[in-house]
Design an enzyme around this catalytic site. Structure first.
Site, mmCIF file in Angstrom:
data_model
loop_
_atom_site.group_PDB
_atom_site.id
_atom_site.type_symbol
_atom_site.label_atom_id
_atom_site.label_comp_id
_atom_site.label_asym_id
_atom_site.label_seq_id
_atom_site.Cartn_x
_atom_site.Cartn_y
_atom_site.Cartn_z
ATOM 1 N N CYS A 79 8.722 -10.975 3.053
ATOM 2 C CA CYS A 79 9.563 -11.277 1.883
ATOM 3 C C CYS A 79 10.765 -10.328 1.819
ATOM 4 C CB CYS A 79 8.691 -11.238 0.620
ATOM 5 S SG CYS A 79 9.492 -12.057 -0.751
ATOM 6 N N HIS A 167 4.370 -15.092 1.975
ATOM 7 C CA HIS A 167 3.419 -13.986 1.791
ATOM 8 C C HIS A 167 2.110 -14.273 2.527
ATOM 9 C CE1 HIS A 167 5.458 -11.482 -1.224
ATOM 10 N NE2 HIS A 167 6.072 -12.610 -1.537
ATOM 11 N N GLU A 169 -0.323 -12.421 2.954
ATOM 12 C CA GLU A 169 -1.446 -11.667 2.377
ATOM 13 C C GLU A 169 -2.155 -12.410 1.248
ATOM 14 O OE1 GLU A 169 1.705 -11.122 2.040
ATOM 15 O OE2 GLU A 169 2.275 -10.245 0.129
ATOM 16 N N SER A 221 -20.858 7.644 -13.304
ATOM 17 C CA SER A 221 -20.525 6.802 -14.456
ATOM 18 C C SER A 221 -21.422 5.578 -14.518
ATOM 19 C CB SER A 221 -19.077 6.332 -14.332
ATOM 20 O OG SER A 221 -18.982 5.432 -13.246
ATOM 21 N N GLY A 222 -22.221 5.349 -13.482
ATOM 22 C CA GLY A 222 -22.988 4.105 -13.414
ATOM 23 C C GLY A 222 -22.226 3.047 -12.637
ATOM 24 N N GLY A 223 -20.940 3.277 -12.403
ATOM 25 C CA GLY A 223 -20.112 2.306 -11.684
ATOM 26 C C GLY A 223 -20.283 2.445 -10.184
ATOM 27 N N VAL A 224 -19.727 1.463 -9.464
ATOM 28 C CA VAL A 224 -19.974 1.413 -8.024
ATOM 29 C C VAL A 224 -19.329 2.600 -7.290
ATOM 30 C CG1 VAL A 224 -18.104 -0.257 -7.672
ATOM 31 C CG2 VAL A 224 -19.876 -0.070 -5.967
ATOM 32 N N ASP A 225 -18.128 3.021 -7.702
ATOM 33 C CA ASP A 225 -17.429 4.063 -6.932
ATOM 34 C C ASP A 225 -18.182 5.397 -6.968
ATOM 35 O OD1 ASP A 225 -15.589 2.064 -6.733
ATOM 36 O OD2 ASP A 225 -14.186 2.923 -8.174
ATOM 37 N N SER A 226 -18.492 5.870 -8.170
ATOM 38 C CA SER A 226 -19.162 7.174 -8.234
ATOM 39 C C SER A 226 -20.571 7.078 -7.647
ATOM 40 C CB SER A 226 -19.170 7.719 -9.659
ATOM 41 O OG SER A 226 -19.902 6.886 -10.513
ATOM 42 N N SER A 227 -21.221 5.917 -7.778
ATOM 43 C CA SER A 227 -22.580 5.784 -7.235
ATOM 44 C C SER A 227 -22.563 5.836 -5.704
ATOM 45 C CB SER A 227 -23.225 4.476 -7.693
ATOM 46 O OG SER A 227 -23.206 4.396 -9.093
#
Ligand code: XMP
Length: 537
Positions: A79, A167, A169, A221-227
């Site tokens: 683009c 595009h 992507e 935090s219970g979230g996927v990243d920190s887990s």
């Protein structure tokens, strides 16, 4: 040496998407501001120039000197990137007669051009530009056109330079990934050796080297990243990782208990801190959204730091920061919409080093790494949940009773989304599979997933300042409405409201009104982002 593709960012919202597509080709890539090309990095094998909200002839448009890269590395302009290279080499770019936006088909393309290897006739592409290349530089040639765009793609004869005005992507460019594969693998020579398994192996080694025999603290935090971050560190250094999980009193129903249980099953060394009294008393009577966010951010740091200080021999703080959190995106407007809070500002006297093992990964890659590490699927596919939790989903001031009402309603909504199965095919199935949801495709090309897995994020909002009249049995009720929100998205930058089936909505509405004391009306939020954000506060 880990090969990499560099994507130069000129401010388009789809730049991150280019990065994700390239990672899906098992190739490492970095997104950098347009003027920060790493000239001394020998591991770069190719360069992509992304899109931009500006026109190339705009006086404030981003300009870049490509002289040190040209001829040395293959370059693909997308683009704006394509228009920029053409314009700055003597070609012509002008406003298109009508804005070229949406689906188009490549009515012809150069057979045998490496960029179009394995392309089928009339391949569908996605156009999104107000300008168009009306003349190419001398010695450059058109290699694809659509019905209305003559120079849909071009190539320089003398140098390894390609440009596409569409595009590749985005999903609507059906063979877009094929085009990127042709560039990255065939033209740039990627070995395609970037995988969850290779990531886990090298990261575990790097973590052992980085932290040696030291102790590390991590806020969960219970979230996927920190887990995922915690499980990765646990694999590397075992018990020398101490995790802290703070309950601020505004988590989902039973979440503190369930997540603590999951963490213990994963063998993590976790300290759970119930600080709900402190948060709820500090928030009492506060109605202004930013004020609420600030109080929660401040209290969180206080509680976390008090626990961290007890681990006096810790030398490192680990964080589940992921790549999209760090990409130095060109923020064209520079305005803050919401102050997102995450851990920050640790006690200075502790002098902790920072350890961020996921800092190169996109969300879907974090999920794949989680699977590679054998984590349970419900932790991996968990929807994003904001740091301030239900506080930004209770409009107005917060009380324990309002939290209880919202938790109960939300629990019904989320459990129903998990229980309701849908069969998808075509583009919808491709989207879900590309996001990393595990599902088997039938011979008819269909997959079965839950509604929960089909959407990016769902939440329930308590309109605590509103009361309306209803009737239950023979009784008049005068209670609060809740709004349900479910959105589809790839990165939370933009989102569409999810078209949930009517029978599903009817059942959820019925269940909530019948079972949740304090709610007598259910609405569905049909706003997209922008202009509306995902969270209501
Ligand atoms: P908005 O509401 O800005 O949200 O459209 C975009 C995404 O970010 C999440 N969100 C947060 N995440 N701390 C977080 O870690 C926060 O303070 C926060 N606020 C919003 C939101 O849930 C959505 O996924």
């Amino acid at each position: 040496m880990q090969q990499k593709i560099i994507i130069l960012d000129f401010g388009s919202q789809t730049t991150q998407l280019i990065g994700r597509r390239i990672r899906e080709l098992n190739t490492f890539c970095e997104i950098l501001p347009y003027n920060k090309f790493p000239h001394d990095d020998p591991s770069v094998i190719g360069v992509i120039l992304g899109g931009s909200p500006y026109s190339v002839y705009d006086p404030v448009a981003f300009k870049v000197d490509l002289s040190q890269i040209r001829g040395r590395l293959p370059i693909l302009g997308i683009c704006y990137g394509a228009q920029y290279m053409s314009y700055t080499n003597g070609g012509n770019v002008e406003p298109a007669g009508s804005r070229e936006y949406g689906r188009a088909n490549l009515t012809n393309f150069e057979q045998g051009n490496p960029l179009f290897k394995d392309f089928t006739p009339n391949s569908q592409v996605w156009m999104s530009h107000g300008d168009t290349i009306t003349a190419l530089p001398h010695g450059w040639k058109t290699i694809a056109s659509t019905e209305t765009v003559t120079n849909a793609a071009y190539q320089s004869d003398a140098e390894p330079i390609w440009g596409v005005q569409f595009h590749p992507e985005v999903f609507h460019s059906v063979q877009g990934t094929q085009l990127l594969r042709n560039f990255v693998v065939d033209i740039c020579g990627s070995r395609q050796d970037w995988s969850p398994a290779s990531f886990v192996e090298t990261t575990v080694q790097e973590l052992r080297q980085q932290v040696g025999n030291d102790r590390v603290i991590l806020g969960l935090s219970g979230g996927v990243d920190s887990s995922v971050c915690a499980v990765l560190l646990n694999k590397a250094i075992g018990d020398r990782l101490t995790c802290i999980f703070v309950d601020h009193g505004m988590l989902r129903k039973n979440e503190f208990r369930d997540v603590m249980h999951d963490y213990e099953c994963l063998g993590l060394n976790v300290i759970g801190v119930d600080a709900s009294d402190k948060f709820l008393s500090d928030l009492a009577g506060v109605t202004e959204p930013e004020e609420k966010r600030k109080i929660i951010g401040r209290d969180f740091i206080e509680v976390f730091n008090a626990e961290a200080r007890k681990i006096s021999d810790a030398k490192w703080l680990a964080q589940g920061t992921i790549y999209p959190d760090r990409i130095e995106s060109l923020n064209i407007t520079g305005k803050v919409i919401k102050s997102h809070h995450n851990v920050g500002g640790l006690p200075k006297e502790m002098q902790l080093g920072l350890c961020e093992p996921l800092k190169w990964l996109f969300k879907d890659e974090v999920r794949r790494v989680g699977r590679q590490l054998g984590m349970p699927e419900h932790l991996i596919t968990r929807h994003p949940f904001p740091g301030p939790g239900l506080a930004v989903r209770i409009l107005g001031d917060i009380t324990r009773e309002k939290v209880r009402i919202l938790q109960d309603a939300d629990d019904i909504f989320i459990r129903s989304l998990r229980d309701y199965k849908v069969r998808l095919k075509g583009e919808e199935a491709r989207k879900v599979l590309a996001a990393g949801v595990p599902a088997n495709m039938s011979e008819e090309g269909e997959i079965e997933v839950s509604l929960y897995d089909q959407i990016w994020q769902a939440c329930t909002v308590l309109l605590a300042a509103v009361k309306s009249v209803g009737v239950m049995g023979d009784e008049r009720t005068y209670e609060h409405p809740v709004a349900l929100r479910a959105v589809t998205s790839t990165d939370a930058m933009t989102a569409d409201w999810a078209h949930l089936p009517y029978d599903f909505m009817a059942k959820v509405s019925n269940d909530i009104i019948n079972k949740v004391k304090g709610v007598n009306r259910v609405c569905y939020d049909i706003s997209s982002k922008p202009p509306s954000t995902i969270e209501w506060e």
